[in-house]
Enzyme design. Sequence first.
Site, PDB file in Angstrom:
ATOM      1  N   TYR A 141       0.779  -1.164   0.038  1.00  0.00           N
ATOM      2  CA  TYR A 141       0.169  -0.012   0.051  1.00  0.00           C
ATOM      3  C   TYR A 141       0.764   1.229  -0.041  1.00  0.00           C
ATOM      4  O   TYR A 141       0.347   2.306  -0.472  1.00  0.00           O
ATOM      5  CB  TYR A 141      -0.775   0.112   1.228  1.00  0.00           C
ATOM      6  CG  TYR A 141      -2.322  -0.658   1.168  1.00  0.00           C
ATOM      7  CD1 TYR A 141      -2.153  -2.095   0.907  1.00  0.00           C
ATOM      8  CD2 TYR A 141      -3.401   0.005   1.254  1.00  0.00           C
ATOM      9  CE1 TYR A 141      -3.346  -2.796   0.627  1.00  0.00           C
ATOM     10  CE2 TYR A 141      -4.570  -0.754   1.280  1.00  0.00           C
ATOM     11  CZ  TYR A 141      -4.617  -2.230   0.826  1.00  0.00           C
ATOM     12  OH  TYR A 141      -5.877  -3.066   0.811  1.00  0.00           O
ATOM     13  N   LYS A 191       4.286 -15.307   2.572  1.00  0.00           N
ATOM     14  CA  LYS A 191       4.475 -16.175   1.165  1.00  0.00           C
ATOM     15  C   LYS A 191       5.943 -16.276   1.173  1.00  0.00           C
ATOM     16  O   LYS A 191       6.403 -15.818   0.156  1.00  0.00           O
ATOM     17  CB  LYS A 191       3.793 -15.278   0.114  1.00  0.00           C
ATOM     18  CG  LYS A 191       3.739 -16.153  -1.207  1.00  0.00           C
ATOM     19  CD  LYS A 191       2.718 -16.992  -1.329  1.00  0.00           C
ATOM     20  CE  LYS A 191       2.908 -17.994  -2.637  1.00  0.00           C
ATOM     21  NZ  LYS A 191       1.943 -19.217  -2.636  1.00  0.00           N
TER      22      LYS A 191
HETATM   23  C1  IPM Z   1     -10.291  -1.850   4.234  1.00  0.00           C
HETATM   24  C2  IPM Z   1     -10.549  -1.370   2.688  1.00  0.00           C
HETATM   25  C3  IPM Z   1      -9.637  -0.288   2.630  1.00  0.00           C
HETATM   26  C4  IPM Z   1      -8.179  -1.119   2.262  1.00  0.00           C
HETATM   27  C5  IPM Z   1      -9.802   0.443   0.995  1.00  0.00           C
HETATM   28  C6  IPM Z   1     -10.950   1.336   1.319  1.00  0.00           C
HETATM   29  C7  IPM Z   1      -8.712   1.395   0.593  1.00  0.00           C
HETATM   30  O1  IPM Z   1     -10.740  -2.243   1.761  1.00  0.00           O
HETATM   31  O2  IPM Z   1     -10.190  -1.025   5.131  1.00  0.00           O
HETATM   32  O3  IPM Z   1     -10.093  -3.037   4.154  1.00  0.00           O
HETATM   33  O4  IPM Z   1      -7.807  -1.758   1.315  1.00  0.00           O
HETATM   34  O5  IPM Z   1      -7.223  -1.069   3.250  1.00  0.00           O
END
Ligand code: IPM
Length: 355
Positions: A141, A191
Amino acid sequence: MEARIALLPGDGIGPEVMSAAVRILKMVAEHRGHKLHFEEYLIGGCSIDTFGVALTEEALNACKKADAVLLGAVGGPKWDNPAASVRPEQGLLMLRKELGVYANLRPVRVHPALVHASPLKPQQLQGVDMIVVRELTGGLYFGKPRLREKTPQGERAIDTLEYYDFEVERVVDLAFRLAATRRKMVTSVDKANVLESSRLWRQVAQRVGERYPQVSLSHMLVDTASMRLISSPASFDVIVTENMFGDILTDEASVLAGSMGMLPSASLGNSNLGLYEPIHGSAPDIAGKDIANPVGMILSVAMMLRYSLKLEEEASLIEKAVDQVISSQQLTADLGGSLTTRQMADVVLEYISKT
Ligand code: IPM
Ligand code: MG
């Protein structure tokens, strides 16, 4: 006690479930003589529409100064254009990162009254009581580089899965501390047969585990874990895993509970300041209809009382009320019931006022 709570209802069903949960929070606080101060800010698509950004500096600063942040949901089809440079999700990711909440706790329990709401066989659901600790401020992320470029061989895109040992250590340590108060089992999911970052993860997890001889540690590959979550979900106690694996596995795990609408989450870091949100999204298809299940948001409020405000009694009061209401089959439409969002909050409130 006195505390400042920042409210970020967000998009879609966010505002509806938020107002249901805040009604309950206000009542419990009043009952117990706590003084809560609420401040509300925009996040996500509604913030983009008003300010051009998914989270303003003002909102972010207010969250940093608060004792806890409650969040509804962000996103929706209106802002889904993949070519757009501002996206609702950026607000949420920035908030998590800036608050330093690296551990996202997602408890998954199956209420006995809801075993038939899940597609799994009732006997498989017996005894399911796990908590997934998802790393929240690293991994795919946030890794750099992250880019798109045109090359002679075609257009290419890069995301980076990167972890420092200290990022793994702190979240795994939190998982062990949790497990020590529960059934004393940690499953670290990775993994490691393919990814270098997972091999680091596994080694660090092993090292942290040595500090907790009373807690057992097992390592599981993420593909196996996704299978075991369905074939033997009751065998898990605490699962700890990297950001994206945790995102995917918790949506899968929500099927056990009968509905995505049931699950709360708490995102914690090194201070008491936490971010609390249901795991469900903005559900634009049912937004504004007063039919969304507010339980995930209500239970997130309970987690806030427990972890940020240290009000354990108040937290379990809310959890017991929700439990009781569900036992009596008072349910919203996602679980085959006929209560509206508001009515669901009403019955929880009614139960609390009687105790
Ligand atoms: C979650 C959601 C978020 C994530 C999105 C909305 C960015 O799916 O909180 O699980 O991927 O973290
Ligand atoms: Mg998700």
